[in-house]
Design a protein around this motif. Structure first.
Motif, PDB file in Angstrom:
ATOM      1  N   GLU A 310       0.835  -1.196   0.000  1.00 45.39           N
ATOM      2  CA  GLU A 310       0.000   0.000   0.000  1.00 45.39           C
ATOM      3  C   GLU A 310       0.871   1.248   0.000  1.00 45.39           C
ATOM      4  O   GLU A 310       1.695   1.416   0.898  1.00 45.39           O
ATOM      5  CB  GLU A 310      -0.922   0.015   1.231  1.00 45.39           C
ATOM      6  N   ASP A 311       0.702   2.084  -1.000  1.00 44.04           N
ATOM      7  CA  ASP A 311       1.416   3.364  -1.090  1.00 44.04           C
ATOM      8  C   ASP A 311       2.924   3.186  -0.997  1.00 44.04           C
ATOM      9  O   ASP A 311       3.626   3.909  -0.296  1.00 44.04           O
ATOM     10  CB  ASP A 311       0.944   4.319   0.012  1.00 44.04           C
ATOM     11  N   GLY A 312       3.426   2.191  -1.686  1.00 42.23           N
ATOM     12  CA  GLY A 312       4.875   1.972  -1.721  1.00 42.23           C
ATOM     13  C   GLY A 312       5.437   1.310  -0.468  1.00 42.23           C
ATOM     14  O   GLY A 312       6.646   1.207  -0.332  1.00 42.23           O
ATOM     15  N   ARG A 313       4.570   0.858   0.438  1.00 46.09           N
ATOM     16  CA  ARG A 313       5.022   0.171   1.653  1.00 46.09           C
ATOM     17  C   ARG A 313       4.232  -1.114   1.808  1.00 46.09           C
ATOM     18  O   ARG A 313       3.140  -1.278   1.254  1.00 46.09           O
ATOM     19  CB  ARG A 313       4.818   1.045   2.894  1.00 46.09           C
TER      20      ARG A 313
END
Length: 344
Positions: A310-313
């Motif tokens: 999610e969102d690069g994490r």
């Protein structure tokens, strides 16, 4: 009638369900006093903490009272206390007490507290009159430092014990048996709730059950190591996110002849999981344990995914940590599954 379920060897919280009785050599515990103090329960530790200081204050209070009594400080101090008009005459007479302003055991006890905890209120002090008083002052300071070191060290060790870190290492409530890469596997999930990592983490599993040797010797708690696999290979794990640890049920496995039909008839079966590692923030080695009885092993189930990007994490949803779903799984033993594959 259903057979009675056996007692656990290791609880779900990692506590070992073993009671030690009829220990005749109790003196061995006193040879390691510090560990004995750390292992005590908090009420007992706090009681010993309080009594160690109180007893030392009373002991040295009695010593200070005896010094004052032997030197005649009590008579002189009592006389001046009763007749303040003679204070100047008494001082002019040249009498110097060992410790000023001690006229009873209560004042000697207060002076003992002031000496040991290095609190000086200015009312009582040691003079140069008595070398014995100076010696007692030195001894009490040394004894006080030793008691402080032992008691404070004990309190520190109790508050920073390694098993406290294990409270945030969690295991799935149930284990599962399902197919993985075409082989029956015993699987469980392990995770760490903290962001600080467990360094050099290793995990191992044992089967504990009642066995009998060829000679007829009965071993009530026979511990058998079982080979396990994990996503990073070997026993070492990188526990930055929850992992599914699995054991391949092959011909060397104690679970080789277990099927879903007879799984819950193995009341003496218990699988223990032990996770060890070094706490990153303190450098203390910690150990987390849990166990699975036969009725806590789900056949034909698989853990649901809980890691998503999610969102690069990568996000971990711990609300689904122990959730499982049904998957197609043969209702036979691993032995029968291998025999069927060999025939085909």
């Amino acid at each position: 009638r259903a057979r009675e379920r056996r007692a656990r060897f290791v609880g779900k919280n990692g506590a070992c369900n073993v009671a030690h009785k009829n220990i005749r050599e109790q003196g061995r515990f006193l040879q390691d006093v510090f560990t004995t103090l750390v292992d005590l329960k908090w009420p007992h530790t706090l009681l010993i903490f309080t009594m160690s200081f109180l007893c030392s204050w009373l002991l040295f209070g009695m010593v200070w009272w005896l010094i004052a009594f032997a030197h005649g400080d009590l008579d002189h101090s009592t006389r001046l206390h009763r007749d303040p008009a003679e204070g100047a005459a008494g001082s002019a007479a040249g009498f110097v007490p060992c410790v000023t302003s001690i006229h009873s055991f209560t004042s000697a006890f207060l002076f003992s507290i002031e000496v040991q905890v290095t609190i000086g209120f200015g009312g009582r002090m040691v003079t140069e009159e008595c070398p014995a008083a100076i010696l007692v002052l030195i001894v009490q300071n040394i004894v006080g430092l030793v008691i402080n070191a032992i008691m404070l060290g004990c309190i520190f060790m109790k508050t920073s014990q390694a098993h406290r870190r294990a409270e945030t290492l969690i295991f799935s409530k149930h284990a599962v048996i399902a197919l993985r890469e075409g082989r029956l596997c015993f699987m469980l999930r392990v995770g760490d709730l903290r962001k600080s990592m467990i360094i050099s983490a290793t995990i191992r599993m044992q089967v504990v059950k009642k066995t009998a040797s060829l000679e007829g010797e009965v071993v009530p708690l026979n511990q058998i190591d079982i080979q396990m696999e994990n996503p990073v290979g070997g026993n070492s794990i990188f526990l930055v996110s929850p992992l599914i640890i699995y054991h391949v049920i092959d011909k060397n496995s104690p679970l080789y002849d277990i099927s879903p039909m007879n799984l819950h008839h193995h009341e003496d079966l218990e699988i223990i999981v032990i996770l060890e590692g070094v706490v990153e923030t303190t450098g203390i080695t910690t150990q987390a344990r849990t166990s699975y009885l036969a009725d806590e092993i789900l056949w034909g189930q698989r853990f649901v995914p809980i890691v998503a990007e999610e969102d690069g994490r990568y996000s971990v949803d711990y609300s689904k940590f122990g959730n499982t779903v049904k998957v197609p799984t043969p209702s036979c033993t691993a032995r029968q599954l291998e025999e069927d594959k060999s025939i085909m």
